[in-house]
Design an enzyme around this catalytic site. Structure first.
Site, PDB file in Angstrom:
ATOM      1  N   PRO A 189      68.039 -22.260 -44.078  1.00  0.00           N
ATOM      2  CA  PRO A 189      68.221 -21.898 -45.493  1.00  0.00           C
ATOM      3  C   PRO A 189      69.657 -21.501 -45.831  1.00  0.00           C
ATOM      4  O   PRO A 189      70.078 -21.596 -46.976  1.00  0.00           O
ATOM      5  CB  PRO A 189      67.267 -20.717 -45.689  1.00  0.00           C
ATOM      6  CG  PRO A 189      66.206 -20.930 -44.674  1.00  0.00           C
ATOM      7  CD  PRO A 189      66.916 -21.512 -43.478  1.00  0.00           C
ATOM      8  N   GLU A 236      63.911 -26.483 -42.584  1.00  0.00           N
ATOM      9  CA  GLU A 236      64.061 -25.313 -43.460  1.00  0.00           C
ATOM     10  C   GLU A 236      64.864 -25.678 -44.705  1.00  0.00           C
ATOM     11  O   GLU A 236      65.889 -25.070 -45.019  1.00  0.00           O
ATOM     12  CB  GLU A 236      64.677 -24.138 -42.705  1.00  0.00           C
ATOM     13  CG  GLU A 236      63.756 -23.633 -41.599  1.00  0.00           C
ATOM     14  CD  GLU A 236      64.218 -22.333 -40.940  1.00  0.00           C
ATOM     15  OE1 GLU A 236      65.421 -22.046 -40.954  1.00  0.00           O
ATOM     16  OE2 GLU A 236      63.346 -21.595 -40.428  1.00  0.00           O
ATOM     17  N   GLU A 334      57.564 -23.055 -36.837  1.00  0.00           N
ATOM     18  CA  GLU A 334      58.387 -22.151 -36.027  1.00  0.00           C
ATOM     19  C   GLU A 334      57.813 -20.751 -36.118  1.00  0.00           C
ATOM     20  O   GLU A 334      57.589 -20.239 -37.216  1.00  0.00           O
ATOM     21  CB  GLU A 334      59.835 -22.083 -36.551  1.00  0.00           C
ATOM     22  CG  GLU A 334      60.631 -23.347 -36.435  1.00  0.00           C
ATOM     23  CD  GLU A 334      62.089 -23.139 -36.840  1.00  0.00           C
ATOM     24  OE1 GLU A 334      62.555 -21.978 -36.847  1.00  0.00           O
ATOM     25  OE2 GLU A 334      62.748 -24.135 -37.156  1.00  0.00           O
ATOM     26  N   ASP A 345      71.356 -12.223 -21.379  1.00  0.00           N
ATOM     27  CA  ASP A 345      72.452 -13.179 -21.145  1.00  0.00           C
ATOM     28  C   ASP A 345      73.817 -12.693 -21.644  1.00  0.00           C
ATOM     29  O   ASP A 345      74.746 -13.483 -21.802  1.00  0.00           O
ATOM     30  CB  ASP A 345      72.116 -14.548 -21.753  1.00  0.00           C
ATOM     31  CG  ASP A 345      72.262 -14.560 -23.260  1.00  0.00           C
ATOM     32  OD1 ASP A 345      72.259 -13.463 -23.872  1.00  0.00           O
ATOM     33  OD2 ASP A 345      72.373 -15.663 -23.830  1.00  0.00           O
TER      34      ASP A 345
HETATM   35 CA    CA Z   1      70.889 -12.822 -25.600  1.00  0.00          CA
END
Ligand code: CA
Length: 698
Positions: A189, A236, A334, A345
């Site tokens: 969007p 989207e 989704e 990470d």
């Molecule tokens: Ca992450």
């Protein structure tokens, strides 16, 4: 779906029993119970608003679409799963159990390994299939590479990646949901950027290019043996697509894509996809535009992230309305939920422990399972609800021990949400904020590539899994007492149970004696006491409010105990009964004067019998005061020992003057108060004074 930590949050199959029949079956949905009447599809060439028919189809004939040879419906409940999973009743056998796994190839290139539930390394798509997944969603960008061939990241998902994924899916009986963004990088969007190669095309030429691109991609997928079950024409697309922002143009492009799907994959469904179901009237208005411009589609798909996208009840209402009005199928294309608040990470996540979002489930594996189960349940019970796809269930950390180590892989293999190479195409967003994965804590695999028990929800919702209902997260206890009051700790705390209900459970508090509590009640402040219920930790926060040694501290008894002294010509100075102007309670000291330099007064109280260290505070608000001299003060035996300057800055803006830790000897007399002098601004200086406190210092 937004893929990164950023300022705006506007930003988601039964083990094949034999492969011999891979090309011999049928990819069409096997039951028709939820299908719309065939007559509801508008003719592709109807009316003046239909796309021009001037395009010449590519010269080669389409490659016949492969078909799956085996039923994808799981026939057996998976055993040994520790999670509680409430059965979804009346779940259609062909209900779409999807996982978006777009980043898998880039992940594997970065060194990520995926395992099965037995702990053995295994093709991740086989593990998905074994867990009840029957669809894999894969995004396709036109050309996510710069002129030197460096990938923009986010999986570098071009058609080549989709082909690799599609082949591996077909080998284990999984169909593809092909998600065309019609952009060179992320479309959502917030942005729907046109692919560089199409940048200078007018709308008719762009529609033609889009048709040819779709036709070519789908043909290549067919030729490679991938089984395309559904195709999204845009991602989207909330009022924009491929750089176009008028519905006439957006729908012309959608129809161009749809026409290619009908020609190349006649058995596949055509989906349109939108986000933000929580915005009142949005979906009705989109569906109306699609109808007005005769868009040829089968499925109206929505993103649904529980953090931002409203309730499931609302989602059901808005999607059912589209299904009813236009005879379309609906689905959630989704969704996702955090199984942990932790990042793995070294790239911050969109959802963490303190995210200011709706949190209807704990950030645990069970919470993730419950969220997914409830979305499946909601869609299964909507009018024409056909399925749910979980967004990026396989996007996990690339496994390095530092950000720098991971960054090399994100850059080289595109396994982060964006690489620095995206800057030429998207300089203001991806090119600026590029980095790793912001949803690794929402994957269906842990940081080492092992599947989480929540992955098996796709199978277990069909049967239910009656695991013991246990607490999964405890709510800290909090209460307040006045100084000197007895503190008694609660015997139970609220628990968030594995079936998402709330229950009281017995708690044990550690290392705290009655004597400790008695001492605590003599001091002011907030104290944390640690405890546990079972193996789950919990805290009790006790706030001890200091005893207020003043009489009538909030002026609720008029001026009792107080002395108001008008030192000049303050026109109005009295205790006023007006709750709206009080800081607490109904009453406060009011002052007002029209004439300049007329306001000067004190409000004070005398206290005897103190000994030790004390603090005093009092609050004021006011306006039109011009130059002021305002302060809280303390006098001991007639001598001012401390002051705290205060200011007035308009209605509702209370300023508290605080004097901390002044000393009093036994037998001394203490006066506490506030001094106010205002020059005035000609409009009549005014103010309110409330809530005085005198209490033993820490
Ligand atoms: Ca992450």
């Amino acid at each position: 779906m937004k893929r990164k930590m950023k300022k705006h949050l506007s930003l988601f199959l039964a083990l094949l029993l034999g492969l011999t029949g891979l090309l011999g079956g049928c990819a069409r949905e096997t039951t028709e119970t939820s299908a719309p009447p065939e007559t509801s599809l508008p003719p592709t060439t109807a009316g003046t608003t239909a796309p021009p028919e001037t395009t010449v189809p590519p010269t080669e004939p389409p490659v016949p679409q492969p078909k799956l040879g085996e039923s994808l419906v799981p026939t057996e409940k998976l055993e040994g799963n520790p999670l509680y999973v409430k059965q979804v009743e009346y779940l259609p056998e062909d209900f779409i159990m999807g996982v978006d796994a777009s980043s898998v190839i880039a992940e594997e290139e970065s060194g990520v390994k995926y395992y099965n539930f037995a702990g053995e390394e295994q093709d991740v798509f086989a593990t998905l299939a074994e867990s009840g997944v029957n669809y894999v969603r894969v995004r396709v960008w036109n050309n996510p590479y710069d002129a030197q061939g460096n990938g923009y990241g986010g999986g570098n998902n071009d058609i080549e990646k989709a082909i690799l994924i599609g082949q591996r899916c077909a080998a284990v009986g999984i169909k593809l949901l092909v998600d065309f963004h019609y952009s060179d990088f992320w479309a959502d969007p917030g942005k729907q950027m046109v692919p560089l190669e199409w940048k200078d095309l007018d709308i008719d030429a762009k529609a033609d290019a889009l048709y040819r691109f779709t036709w070519d991609c789908l043909n290549r997928l067919n030729a490679a043996g991938a089984v395309v079950g559904m195709v999204q024409v845009g991602n989207e697309t909330n009022g924009a697509l491929c750089g176009e922002t008028t519905w006439a143009n957006i729908t012309q492009l959608m129809n161009a894509g749809s026409r290619a799907v009908r020609e190349v994959c006649p058995d596949a469904m055509v989906a349109v996809h939108f986000a933000n179901p929580e915005r009142a009237g949005a979906y009705d208005s989109y569906a109306l535009e699609l109808d007005r411009y005769h868009v040829d589609y089968d499925v109206f798909a929505s993103s649904y992230y529980p953090y931002w996208h409203g309730t499931l009840e609302n989602l059901s209402v808005v999607l059912s309305s589209v299904a009813d009005t236009y005879h379309k199928k609906v689905m959630v294309a989704e969704t996702s939920y955090a199984y942990t608040p932790e990042d793995t990470d070294f790239n911050g996540n969109t959802i963490g422990e303190d995210s200011a979002v709706t949190k209807n489930y704990p950030y645990t594996v069970q919470g993730q399972a419950n969220s997914l189960r409830d979305v499946i349940d909601a869609v299964a019970h909507m009018r024409n609800g056909i399925g749910v796809a979980y967004w990026e269930g396989t996007w996990i950390t690339v496994g390095g021990a530092s950000r720098a180590e991971n960054e090399k892989k994100w850059e080289q293999f595109g396994s982060g949400w964006a690489s620095s190479y995206s800057t030429g195409y998207d300089p203001d967003d991806a090119g600026k904020y590029y980095g790793g994965c912001a949803v690794d804590n929402q994957a269906l695999f842990d940081a080492t590539g092992h599947p989480l028990p929540s992955l098996q929800v796709f199978n277990l919702v069909r049967y239910g899994n009656e695991a013991e209902i246990v607490p999964q997260e405890l709510e800290d206890a909090r209460f307040t007492v006045n100084a000197g009051e007895e503190i008694s700790l609660p015997e139970t705390v609220n628990a968030w149970m594995s079936d998402n209900s709330r229950q009281e459970v017995a708690v044990e508090w550690y290392n705290i004696t009655d004597e400790d509590l008695a001492q605590m009640s003599q001091r002011s402040g907030t104290f944390e006491i640690c405890g546990a219920a079972g193996e789950l930790p919990v805290s009790c926060f006790v706030t001890v409010k200091p005893a207020n040694l003043l009489q009538n501290d909030s002026f609720e008894d008029g001026d009792a105990g107080w002395v108001l002294t008008n030192l000049k010509a303050t026109k109005e100075l009295y205790v006023e009964d007006k709750a709206g102007d009080s800081l607490t309670g109904n009453k406060h000291v009011h002052f007002w004067s029209q004439a300049a330099n007329s306001v000067e007064f004190t409000v004070e109280q005398t206290v005897e019998g103190l000994a030790g260290s004390y603090s005093f505070s009092i609050a004021i608000m006011g306006g039109d005061c011009g130059e002021t001299d305002i302060y809280a003060y303390v006098k001991v035996d007639g001598e001012t020992v401390a002051t705290a300057p205060m200011t007035v800055s308009g209605y509702g803006s209370w300023d508290t003057g605080l004097i901390e830790g002044f000393q009093v000897q036994e037998g001394q007399t203490v006066i506490v108060g506030i001094y106010v002098r205002c020059a005035g601004e000609g409009a009549g200086a005014w103010g309110k004074i409330d809530d005085a406190m005198l209490f033993p210092a820490g």
